[in-house]
Design a protein around this motif. Sequence first.
Motif, PDB file in Angstrom:
ATOM      1  N   PRO A  71       0.944  -1.285   0.017  1.00 37.38           N
ATOM      2  CA  PRO A  71       0.004  -0.074   0.061  1.00 37.38           C
ATOM      3  C   PRO A  71       0.914   1.311  -0.003  1.00 37.38           C
ATOM      4  O   PRO A  71       1.959   1.374   0.191  1.00 37.38           O
ATOM      5  N   ASP A  72       0.228   2.210  -0.325  1.00 36.48           N
ATOM      6  CA  ASP A  72       0.831   3.794  -0.334  1.00 36.48           C
ATOM      7  C   ASP A  72       1.459   4.174   1.171  1.00 36.48           C
ATOM      8  O   ASP A  72       0.308   3.745   2.148  1.00 36.48           O
ATOM      9  N   ALA A  73       2.266   4.498   1.532  1.00 35.01           N
ATOM     10  CA  ALA A  73       2.864   4.879   2.709  1.00 35.01           C
ATOM     11  C   ALA A  73       2.351   6.149   3.578  1.00 35.01           C
ATOM     12  O   ALA A  73       2.225   6.096   4.331  1.00 35.01           O
ATOM     13  N   TYR A  74       1.943   7.014   2.730  1.00 31.42           N
ATOM     14  CA  TYR A  74       1.273   8.295   3.257  1.00 31.42           C
ATOM     15  C   TYR A  74      -0.023   8.464   2.744  1.00 31.42           C
ATOM     16  O   TYR A  74      -0.651   8.457   1.754  1.00 31.42           O
ATOM     17  N   GLY A  75      -0.768   8.610   3.902  1.00 34.27           N
ATOM     18  CA  GLY A  75      -2.260   8.710   3.782  1.00 34.27           C
ATOM     19  C   GLY A  75      -3.006   7.613   3.489  1.00 34.27           C
ATOM     20  O   GLY A  75      -2.714   6.775   2.793  1.00 34.27           O
ATOM     21  N   ALA A  76      -3.993   7.253   4.417  1.00 35.70           N
ATOM     22  CA  ALA A  76      -5.065   6.188   4.165  1.00 35.70           C
ATOM     23  C   ALA A  76      -5.872   6.538   3.044  1.00 35.70           C
ATOM     24  O   ALA A  76      -6.374   7.630   2.689  1.00 35.70           O
ATOM     25  N   PRO A  77      -6.325   5.540   2.175  1.00 36.87           N
ATOM     26  CA  PRO A  77      -7.091   5.873   1.020  1.00 36.87           C
ATOM     27  C   PRO A  77      -8.369   6.390   1.409  1.00 36.87           C
ATOM     28  O   PRO A  77      -8.901   7.436   0.613  1.00 36.87           O
ATOM     29  N   GLU A  78      -8.997   6.280   2.417  1.00 37.18           N
ATOM     30  CA  GLU A  78     -10.300   6.805   2.844  1.00 37.18           C
ATOM     31  C   GLU A  78     -10.250   8.177   3.398  1.00 37.18           C
ATOM     32  O   GLU A  78     -11.126   8.887   3.537  1.00 37.18           O
ATOM     33  N   GLN A  79      -8.768   8.463   3.614  1.00 34.81           N
ATOM     34  CA  GLN A  79      -8.761  10.094   4.152  1.00 34.81           C
ATOM     35  C   GLN A  79      -8.658  11.169   2.993  1.00 34.81           C
ATOM     36  O   GLN A  79      -7.441  10.735   2.455  1.00 34.81           O
ATOM     37  N   ALA A  80      -9.503  11.821   2.820  1.00 39.52           N
ATOM     38  CA  ALA A  80      -9.461  12.882   1.953  1.00 39.52           C
ATOM     39  C   ALA A  80      -8.530  13.920   2.141  1.00 39.52           C
ATOM     40  O   ALA A  80      -8.323  14.546   3.248  1.00 39.52           O
TER      41      ALA A  80
END
Length: 201
Positions: A71-80
């Motif tokens: 997964p991407d390391a910065y920022g959760a996908p659901e966090q706009a």
Amino acid sequence: MPGTFEPLPGGGAAVVLDHVEMSIIRSLAVQLLELIGPGPVEDAAGDPLAELFAEGPSEPPADPVLKRLFPDAYGAPEQAPASPADAEERRAHSAEFRRFTENDLRAGKRGNALSVIRSLDALGSAGEGERVLSLSPEESRQWLGALNDLRLAIGARLEIADEDDTEALYRLPDEDPRKPMVMAYLWLGGLQETLVSTLMP
């Protein structure tokens, strides 16, 4: 007890597996290896410097399973993101982090899956009977990593995003084509849980 990891004296863990269970785990581990793919420097075989300085991809993988595994390391996908600039900065940081870490992450996951395959192969053919798989502390940690990756991979294929999705799996009718995958997901979860408990001090 069959299908339950138990601690070994001096560290490590053991589990009783029958030939079907061994075959399923081995097959899943091989599929995971194929999905993760080979190392980054196949053309530079034997050159440790090339491998050391090889950069990984900067873009997230397209496959949903690989996205779950890396997964991407910065920022959760659901966090706009707060703004377009924030989104761009997040993408840049994620790309940079991925470029310098994904190769090592892939190598670790390959190593864990290979450990599972080799330890099962070392048991030989179980025929119709059961075998006791005994793992050293290091092999136990590799198995734990591989079991986690297998569950993440299957969970991604089943589109499991949260606990509610997992609960819904228990209510699937037997004729649902996802049922075998669900059974594997739940069974691996049980194995993983008992292995975690054997490794806790």
